[in-house]
Scaffold this active site. Structure first.
Site, PDB file in Angstrom:
ATOM      1  N   GLN A 140       9.114  19.000  94.201  1.00 58.65           N
ATOM      2  CA  GLN A 140       8.219  19.661  93.980  1.00 58.65           C
ATOM      3  C   GLN A 140       7.255  19.913  95.239  1.00 58.65           C
ATOM      4  OE1 GLN A 140       6.956  21.228  91.118  1.00 58.65           O
ATOM      5  NE2 GLN A 140       8.484  20.136  89.813  1.00 58.65           N
ATOM      6  N   CYS A 194       7.234  27.783  84.056  1.00 65.28           N
ATOM      7  CA  CYS A 194       6.934  28.577  85.261  1.00 65.28           C
ATOM      8  C   CYS A 194       6.579  29.996  84.798  1.00 65.28           C
ATOM      9  CB  CYS A 194       7.631  28.253  86.424  1.00 65.28           C
ATOM     10  SG  CYS A 194       9.268  28.416  85.921  1.00 65.28           S
TER      11      CYS A 194
HETATM   12  N1  SAH Z   1      11.084  18.705  85.937  1.00 62.73           N
HETATM   13  C1  SAH Z   1      11.862  18.958  87.154  1.00 62.73           C
HETATM   14  C2  SAH Z   1      11.799  20.414  87.405  1.00 62.73           C
HETATM   15  C3  SAH Z   1      12.203  21.257  86.434  1.00 62.73           C
HETATM   16  S1  SAH Z   1      12.577  22.925  87.244  1.00 62.73           S
HETATM   17  C4  SAH Z   1      11.121  18.353  88.175  1.00 62.73           C
HETATM   18  O1  SAH Z   1      10.101  17.967  88.390  1.00 62.73           O
HETATM   19  O2  SAH Z   1      12.049  17.843  88.913  1.00 62.73           O
HETATM   20  C5  SAH Z   1      13.902  23.419  86.121  1.00 62.73           C
HETATM   21  C6  SAH Z   1      14.901  22.617  86.326  1.00 62.73           C
HETATM   22  O3  SAH Z   1      16.226  23.170  85.130  1.00 62.73           O
HETATM   23  C7  SAH Z   1      15.927  22.880  87.558  1.00 62.73           C
HETATM   24  O4  SAH Z   1      16.199  21.463  88.130  1.00 62.73           O
HETATM   25  C8  SAH Z   1      17.299  23.221  87.100  1.00 62.73           C
HETATM   26  O5  SAH Z   1      18.221  23.211  88.182  1.00 62.73           O
HETATM   27  C9  SAH Z   1      17.369  22.915  85.788  1.00 62.73           C
HETATM   28  N2  SAH Z   1      18.227  23.856  84.798  1.00 62.73           N
HETATM   29  C10 SAH Z   1      18.521  25.133  84.795  1.00 62.73           C
HETATM   30  N3  SAH Z   1      19.138  25.553  83.815  1.00 62.73           N
HETATM   31  C11 SAH Z   1      19.440  24.461  82.746  1.00 62.73           C
HETATM   32  C12 SAH Z   1      20.140  24.211  81.851  1.00 62.73           C
HETATM   33  N4  SAH Z   1      20.636  25.133  81.009  1.00 62.73           N
HETATM   34  N5  SAH Z   1      20.286  23.164  81.151  1.00 62.73           N
HETATM   35  C13 SAH Z   1      19.492  21.860  82.110  1.00 62.73           C
HETATM   36  N6  SAH Z   1      18.899  22.234  83.357  1.00 62.73           N
HETATM   37  C14 SAH Z   1      18.820  23.339  83.791  1.00 62.73           C
END
Ligand code: SAH
Length: 467
Positions: A289, A422
């Site tokens: 982050q 987001c």
């Molecule tokens: N909470 C996390 C960040 C989330 S951001 C943290 O703090 O690290 C959203 C995340 O969803 C990203 O890491 C992205 O790679 C993942 N993502 C995107 N599409 C997805 C899907 N279909 N299934 C699982 N993860 C996914």
């Protein structure tokens, strides 16, 4: 209706902000999008692209300045495009973000405005909304006089504007960039040229652990090594907090910044940082982050909303490097994280290990495949008994959750769903589905993770009705 053509000059009152931060005004039912105009301004604008019912216009002159307008801190804010709303006071930015979330929940989510006002907390802003980014990637190039420069790309282009002092980045960025430039000049190291694919240094990645003070510099190069690396290392080591100096090779003609590999030049390959009590090891390729101060507030709210007592089974979908999972694991019986990117899951597992967390398990895959498959498999292997979760947390990318995933969440009957988002438009759409399927919206809090940009994060909590 009046006809408008390209290059017409019009006077318009700006009444709203668009998704890219542009001012929006109306002329006899005709909508104008005016870049750099602030809500409340009356401006003179030149039409640059005219469509049937709307047009894009360039700001020519502010006739009456909006009370929300402030003098921007950064002289490059218009060219850069990184800070779309820097010309608006921070209070007005926060108000705009709160309204955006509220409006989406009413318009897309189908909620009553008074109800939303009763469950929504004021947006959580920053006390110091500058220098909040712990990561920056500066492109390196050559100006028209042949001097090596670094800075940022002008909005929507790849021409570099020399500016080593971004107001959102850490103060160490400036001396670090100066030292890298001095090394390149001294040792006659070339900058990469995107058009020819020639030249060595492409980007400079800088990261800082806000709690540890540790600093990382990674040079992304179009080659395997750099000449006289002791000169570079000698200069960079003078920066207090320097912990990691690395190279990443990227020889492809691509917009992707980082290469796949990392080579250590000095120190260690990662820096350490804390969010709350949880420690993270961050390598040049790790996701992390960018605003740790606000992240702690956001995930703190998610933890509060989850209301854990120590007996719960929790799923953290879209878990990234496990930031939320590890936050929750300390208070839950068992946490399962799901994430699509394998390297992020490697980081999540490593972060669990260095924090001695043993009740968090991580799966690589799409949330909309892993959870439904788990649910089906569980039923088969448990004599028809259904998989249950106490709390399910989701933190999806902008497009939100697939309906099939939301359906499985509903089937698993968690007492609580905590939704971190987001994009409040897709959040509103998904909350509408959950509401139609037995869940009630209880709390909503917007959090300003990215001051001076149009982005806003939201965390909300839904409870199962009659649970
Ligand atoms: N909470 C996390 C960040 C989330 S951001 C943290 O703090 O690290 C959203 C995340 O969803 C990203 O890491 C992205 O790679 C993942 N993502 C995107 N599409 C997805 C899907 N279909 N299934 C699982 N993860 C996914």
């Amino acid at each position: 209706m009046a006809q408008y053509s390209k290059n017409d000059i019009v006077t318009v009152k700006i009444e709203d902000i668009g998704t890219e931060g542009e001012g929006i005004g109306k002329l006899e039912g005709f909508t104008l999008f005016v870049k750099d105009a602030v809500m409340g301004d009356v401006v003179e604008a030149r039409l640059v692209k005219v469509k049937k019912n709307y047009a894009y216009a360039r700001l020519e002159k502010v006739l009456t300045s909006s009370p929300l307008r402030v003098k921007p801190v950064c002289p490059y804010h218009k060219q850069c495009g990184g800070c779309q709303i820097q010309a608006m006071s921070y209070e007005a930015q926060l108000q705009f973000k709160e309204n955006k979330v509220k409006n989406n929940l009413v318009r897309i989510g189908g909620f009553d405005q008074l109800f939303i006002e009763s469950v929504m907390e004021p947006v959580v802003g920053m006390e110091q909304p500058w220098h909040y980014r712990n990561k920056a990637q500066f492109p390196v190039g050559t100006d028209k006089d042949g001097r090596i420069i670094t800075g940022f790309y002008a909005g929507r282009t790849h021409s570099i504007i020399a500016n080593t002092d971004c107001a959102l980045g850490v103060e160490e960025n400036e001396p670090i960039l100066q030292k890298v430039l001095a090394y390149m000049q001294n040792e006659k190291v070339s900058a990469y040229d995107e058009t020819t694919g020639q030249g060595l240094v492409r980007h400079i990645l800088i990261r800082k652990g806000f709690t540890s003070g540790e600093i990382m510099v990674c040079l992304v190069i179009n080659g395997k090594t750099i000449p006289h690396c002791h000169d570079l290392v000698g200069r960079l080591r003078q920066i207090p907090g320097m912990t990691s100096i690395t190279l990443s090779t990227n020889t492809a003609k691509t917009n992707v910044i980082m290469g796949d590999t990392i080579r250590l030049l000095w120190g260690q390959e990662f820096i350490t940082d804390y969010i709350g009590e949880i420690k993270y090891q961050i390598s040049p390729l790790s996701f992390y982050q960018v605003n740790p101060v606000q992240t702690e507030k956001l995930y703190g709210l998610a933890l509060d909303y989850a209301g854990l007592t120590g007996n719960e089974t929790v799923w953290d979908l879209y878990c990234g490097i496990g930031t939320i999972s590890l936050f929750l694991a300390k208070k839950a019986k068992q946490v399962y994280g799901v994430e699509i990117i394998p390297q992020a899951i490697d980081d999540a597992k490593n972060n669990a290990k260095i924090n001695n967390i043993t009740n968090a398990e991580f799966y690589v895959g799409k949330a909309e495949e892993v959870l439904p498959e788990y649910y089906k498999e569980y039923e088969k292997t448990h004599n028809g008994e259904k998989a249950h979760a106490d709390v399910i947390v989701v933190d999806p990318p902008r497009k939100g959750c697939e309906e099939s995933l939301l359906q499985t969440i509903v089937d698993m009957q968690p007492e609580k769903v905590v939704y971190v988002s987001c994009d409040s438009a897709t959040l509103a759409r998904d909350v509408k589905f959950l509401r139609a399927n037995g869940y009630e919206l209880k709390d909503v809090t917007p959090v300003d993770q990215f001051p001076h940009t149009v982005h806003v994060e939201v965390v909300c909590c839904l409870h199962r009705v009659n649970s």
